[in-house]
Write a protein that holds these residues in place. Structure first.
Motif, PDB file in Angstrom:
ATOM      1  N   THR A 125     -23.676  12.996  25.046  1.00 55.01           N
ATOM      2  CA  THR A 125     -22.506  13.299  24.224  1.00 55.01           C
ATOM      3  C   THR A 125     -22.899  13.472  22.761  1.00 55.01           C
ATOM      4  OG1 THR A 125     -21.015  12.123  25.713  1.00 55.01           O
ATOM      5  CG2 THR A 125     -20.260  12.441  23.453  1.00 55.01           C
ATOM      6  N   ALA A 126     -23.781  12.611  22.273  1.00 50.08           N
ATOM      7  CA  ALA A 126     -24.231  12.718  20.885  1.00 50.08           C
ATOM      8  C   ALA A 126     -24.948  14.043  20.651  1.00 50.08           C
ATOM      9  CB  ALA A 126     -25.138  11.550  20.534  1.00 50.08           C
ATOM     10  N   SER A 127     -25.814  14.434  21.581  1.00 45.11           N
ATOM     11  CA  SER A 127     -26.516  15.705  21.438  1.00 45.11           C
ATOM     12  C   SER A 127     -25.552  16.882  21.493  1.00 45.11           C
ATOM     13  CB  SER A 127     -27.577  15.850  22.541  1.00 45.11           C
ATOM     14  OG  SER A 127     -28.674  15.004  22.296  1.00 45.11           O
ATOM     15  N   GLU A 128     -24.540  16.783  22.319  1.00 42.77           N
ATOM     16  CA  GLU A 128     -23.538  17.844  22.383  1.00 42.77           C
ATOM     17  C   GLU A 128     -22.854  18.022  21.035  1.00 42.77           C
ATOM     18  OE1 GLU A 128     -19.724  19.202  25.144  1.00 42.77           O
ATOM     19  OE2 GLU A 128     -20.377  17.103  25.153  1.00 42.77           O
ATOM     20  N   ASP A 129     -22.518  16.908  20.385  1.00 40.85           N
ATOM     21  CA  ASP A 129     -21.862  16.993  19.078  1.00 40.85           C
ATOM     22  C   ASP A 129     -22.802  17.519  18.007  1.00 40.85           C
ATOM     23  OD1 ASP A 129     -19.540  16.061  20.213  1.00 40.85           O
ATOM     24  OD2 ASP A 129     -19.832  13.982  19.594  1.00 40.85           O
ATOM     25  N   VAL A 130     -24.071  17.129  18.083  1.00 41.99           N
ATOM     26  CA  VAL A 130     -25.057  17.670  17.147  1.00 41.99           C
ATOM     27  C   VAL A 130     -25.127  19.183  17.283  1.00 41.99           C
ATOM     28  CG1 VAL A 130     -27.511  17.783  16.572  1.00 41.99           C
ATOM     29  CG2 VAL A 130     -26.443  15.562  17.021  1.00 41.99           C
ATOM     30  N   LEU A 131     -25.187  19.666  18.513  1.00 38.84           N
ATOM     31  CA  LEU A 131     -25.283  21.108  18.742  1.00 38.84           C
ATOM     32  C   LEU A 131     -24.029  21.840  18.286  1.00 38.84           C
ATOM     33  CD1 LEU A 131     -27.030  21.028  22.221  1.00 38.84           C
ATOM     34  CD2 LEU A 131     -28.006  21.911  20.097  1.00 38.84           C
ATOM     35  N   LYS A 132     -22.869  21.220  18.464  1.00 35.72           N
ATOM     36  CA  LYS A 132     -21.638  21.857  17.992  1.00 35.72           C
ATOM     37  C   LYS A 132     -21.636  21.971  16.463  1.00 35.72           C
ATOM     38  CE  LYS A 132     -18.602  20.593  21.849  1.00 35.72           C
ATOM     39  NZ  LYS A 132     -17.420  19.789  22.278  1.00 35.72           N
ATOM     40  N   VAL A 141     -32.390  15.624  11.146  1.00 35.12           N
ATOM     41  CA  VAL A 141     -32.807  14.320  10.629  1.00 35.12           C
ATOM     42  C   VAL A 141     -31.879  13.269  11.198  1.00 35.12           C
ATOM     43  CG1 VAL A 141     -33.347  12.973   8.566  1.00 35.12           C
ATOM     44  CG2 VAL A 141     -33.403  15.487   8.461  1.00 35.12           C
ATOM     45  N   GLY A 142     -32.433  12.143  11.665  1.00 36.90           N
ATOM     46  CA  GLY A 142     -31.566  11.105  12.207  1.00 36.90           C
ATOM     47  C   GLY A 142     -32.125   9.718  11.988  1.00 36.90           C
ATOM     48  N   SER A 143     -31.217   8.742  11.933  1.00 36.70           N
ATOM     49  CA  SER A 143     -31.575   7.342  11.760  1.00 36.70           C
ATOM     50  C   SER A 143     -31.086   6.531  12.944  1.00 36.70           C
ATOM     51  CB  SER A 143     -30.944   6.794  10.468  1.00 36.70           C
ATOM     52  OG  SER A 143     -31.003   5.383  10.420  1.00 36.70           O
ATOM     53  N   SER A 144     -31.981   5.764  13.586  1.00 37.60           N
ATOM     54  CA  SER A 144     -31.627   4.869  14.689  1.00 37.60           C
ATOM     55  C   SER A 144     -30.933   5.637  15.819  1.00 37.60           C
ATOM     56  CB  SER A 144     -30.754   3.729  14.162  1.00 37.60           C
ATOM     57  OG  SER A 144     -30.589   2.719  15.132  1.00 37.60           O
ATOM     58  N   ALA A 145     -29.665   5.365  16.081  1.00 40.78           N
ATOM     59  CA  ALA A 145     -28.948   6.116  17.111  1.00 40.78           C
ATOM     60  C   ALA A 145     -28.961   7.606  16.777  1.00 40.78           C
ATOM     61  CB  ALA A 145     -27.516   5.616  17.231  1.00 40.78           C
ATOM     62  N   GLY A 146     -28.830   7.923  15.504  1.00 37.95           N
ATOM     63  CA  GLY A 146     -28.887   9.311  15.082  1.00 37.95           C
ATOM     64  C   GLY A 146     -30.262   9.922  15.314  1.00 37.95           C
ATOM     65  N   ALA A 147     -31.306   9.091  15.172  1.00 36.97           N
ATOM     66  CA  ALA A 147     -32.661   9.568  15.454  1.00 36.97           C
ATOM     67  C   ALA A 147     -32.833   9.855  16.936  1.00 36.97           C
ATOM     68  CB  ALA A 147     -33.682   8.535  14.978  1.00 36.97           C
ATOM     69  N   GLU A 148     -32.274   8.989  17.778  1.00 31.05           N
ATOM     70  CA  GLU A 148     -32.303   9.257  19.215  1.00 31.05           C
ATOM     71  C   GLU A 148     -31.549  10.547  19.530  1.00 31.05           C
ATOM     72  OE1 GLU A 148     -32.642   4.656  20.847  1.00 31.05           O
ATOM     73  OE2 GLU A 148     -30.661   5.515  20.440  1.00 31.05           O
ATOM     74  N   ALA A 149     -30.448  10.754  18.832  1.00 37.88           N
ATOM     75  CA  ALA A 149     -29.654  11.960  19.059  1.00 37.88           C
ATOM     76  C   ALA A 149     -30.445  13.221  18.708  1.00 37.88           C
ATOM     77  CB  ALA A 149     -28.364  11.905  18.249  1.00 37.88           C
ATOM     78  N   SER A 170     -36.906   5.498  12.998  1.00 37.49           N
ATOM     79  CA  SER A 170     -36.782   4.480  14.057  1.00 37.49           C
ATOM     80  C   SER A 170     -36.048   5.030  15.277  1.00 37.49           C
ATOM     81  CB  SER A 170     -36.059   3.229  13.529  1.00 37.49           C
ATOM     82  OG  SER A 170     -36.754   2.661  12.453  1.00 37.49           O
ATOM     83  N   GLY A 171     -36.561   6.103  15.818  1.00 39.32           N
ATOM     84  CA  GLY A 171     -35.921   6.731  16.972  1.00 39.32           C
ATOM     85  C   GLY A 171     -36.796   6.744  18.202  1.00 39.32           C
ATOM     86  N   ALA A 172     -36.217   7.208  19.309  1.00 41.21           N
ATOM     87  CA  ALA A 172     -36.932   7.330  20.575  1.00 41.21           C
ATOM     88  C   ALA A 172     -36.319   8.472  21.365  1.00 41.21           C
ATOM     89  CB  ALA A 172     -36.860   6.030  21.376  1.00 41.21           C
ATOM     90  N   VAL A 173     -37.059   8.916  22.365  1.00 40.15           N
ATOM     91  CA  VAL A 173     -36.613  10.004  23.219  1.00 40.15           C
ATOM     92  C   VAL A 173     -36.557   9.505  24.660  1.00 40.15           C
ATOM     93  CG1 VAL A 173     -38.922  10.936  23.724  1.00 40.15           C
ATOM     94  CG2 VAL A 173     -36.966  12.476  23.600  1.00 40.15           C
ATOM     95  N   LEU A 174     -35.750  10.144  25.479  1.00 42.26           N
ATOM     96  CA  LEU A 174     -35.610   9.695  26.863  1.00 42.26           C
ATOM     97  C   LEU A 174     -36.911   9.797  27.640  1.00 42.26           C
ATOM     98  CD1 LEU A 174     -32.110  11.143  27.837  1.00 42.26           C
ATOM     99  CD2 LEU A 174     -32.782   8.738  27.876  1.00 42.26           C
ATOM    100  N   ASN A 175     -37.647  10.878  27.446  1.00 44.31           N
ATOM    101  CA  ASN A 175     -38.876  11.062  28.210  1.00 44.31           C
ATOM    102  C   ASN A 175     -39.778  12.035  27.465  1.00 44.31           C
ATOM    103  OD1 ASN A 175     -40.903  11.612  30.068  1.00 44.31           O
ATOM    104  ND2 ASN A 175     -39.509  11.684  31.820  1.00 44.31           N
ATOM    105  N   ALA A 176     -40.878  11.512  26.935  1.00 42.08           N
ATOM    106  CA  ALA A 176     -41.777  12.340  26.136  1.00 42.08           C
ATOM    107  C   ALA A 176     -42.466  13.424  26.961  1.00 42.08           C
ATOM    108  CB  ALA A 176     -42.824  11.472  25.447  1.00 42.08           C
TER     109      ALA A 176
END
Length: 303
Positions: free
Chosen positions: A126-133, A155-163, A193-199
């Motif tokens: 959902t977060a990525s969908e909103d970023v793309l919109k 650019v993102g921070s924490s949850a935003g970085a994950e997004a 301070s972010g991460a991705v689902l699967n590198a």
């Protein structure tokens, strides 16, 4: 993207304080504007973005930085103090900057180990969908806003970085491929301070210049590879994530440009502390993204 020359891997120890020897001012590196205008736009339902631009910046091919705030997908705002200060500072260097809101789907709900994995995946999606919109809305208005849609930097921070990391690198993941990517492309991505689902989904097709900030002792978002919130395997919310170091290793293997700033004693506070590194961020953008200089570096931060 064509890169001009290759640098070898570097491990550098730097101090958090520096002095600038040169008095010459350079666009995208130094603060060359003093008056910044901020306009707000609705881009989807009730979601808004704030657009920052220097008053006398008349270039129409500027890079644009699109900032996604943190807050565990439950709190946070596009116009918190850190976000406003960061956006203003980058706009003063000549960038177009947008700070966006997104659906806080975990507001009033748990996002810990009792939150089912399926809900966590839905939150990221959902977060990525909103970023793309938001990016799509901006891309449709490049003429009036004065930026180059081929120079979009997330650019993102924490949850935003994950997004932002998921948006860029999970493009062909089964849970993300139906999102509204259209013909959008990204010139770079910056994570605090972010991460991705699967590198493993970072491929030659999806890899782009990447700037990462992270503390090794982060107990919320893993620096390497670990479960979200370090949940045990037998909990409902067990979900492995790949953090900054794993992302950097994957980019290194692919020969893609990146810089990883690492604090060996740092924790999740780098989700906030990285906002102050506008000089390092602007140098990375100018050198690697705009000038196309290839580099892979790991820079150790010391107090």
């Amino acid at each position: 993207m064509h890169f001009l020359r290759r640098w070898t891997h570097v491990l550098v120890t730097i101090c958090l304080f520096w002095t600038l020897a040169s008095t010459a001012q350079e666009r995208y590196i130094d603060s060359i504007f003093t008056e910044i205008n901020v306009r707000s736009f609705v881009f989807s339902d009730t979601l808004e973005l704030d657009f920052y631009s220097a008053k006398n910046n008349e270039l129409t091919d500027r890079p644009i930085m699109i900032l996604v705030h943190g807050g565990g997908f439950a709190i946070g705002k596009k116009d918190n103090l850190l976000e406003k200060k960061f956006c203003t500072a980058m706009a003063a260097k000549g960038y177009a900057v947008a700070s966006i809101s997104y659906r806080l789907t975990r507001k009033g709900k748990s996002f810990d180990c009792d939150c089912p994995t399926e809900e966590k995946l839905a939150t990221f999606k959902t977060a990525s969908e909103d970023v793309l919109k938001a990016v799509g809305h901006l891309a449709k208005n490049t003429g009036s806003l004065g930026f180059d849609r081929n120079k979009i930097i997330l650019v993102g921070s924490s949850a935003g970085a994950e997004a932002v990391l998921n948006t860029v690198f999970m493009r062909y993941h089964r849970d993300f491929r139906q999102l509204p990517y259209g013909n959008l492309q990204f010139a770079g991505v910056i994570s605090f301070s972010g991460a991705v689902l699967n590198a493993d989904y970072i491929t030659e097709q999806t890899a782009i210049p990447t700037l990462l900030f992270h503390g090794v002792k982060d107990k919320l978002v893993p620096y390497g590879t670990a479960a979200h919130h370090y949940c045990d395997e037998d909990t409902p919310g067990y979900l492995p994530l790949d953090g900054s170091n794993t992302i950097a290793q994957r980019l290194s293997k692919l020969g893609a440009p990146y810089t990883l700033y690492v604090d060996m004693e740092g924790n999740h506070d780098w989700a906030n502390k990285a906002y102050a590194h506008t000089h390092d961020i602007s140098n990375f953008i100018k050198t690697v993204i705009l000038d196309g200089v290839w580099q892979q570096s790991k820079i150790r931060l010391t107090p």
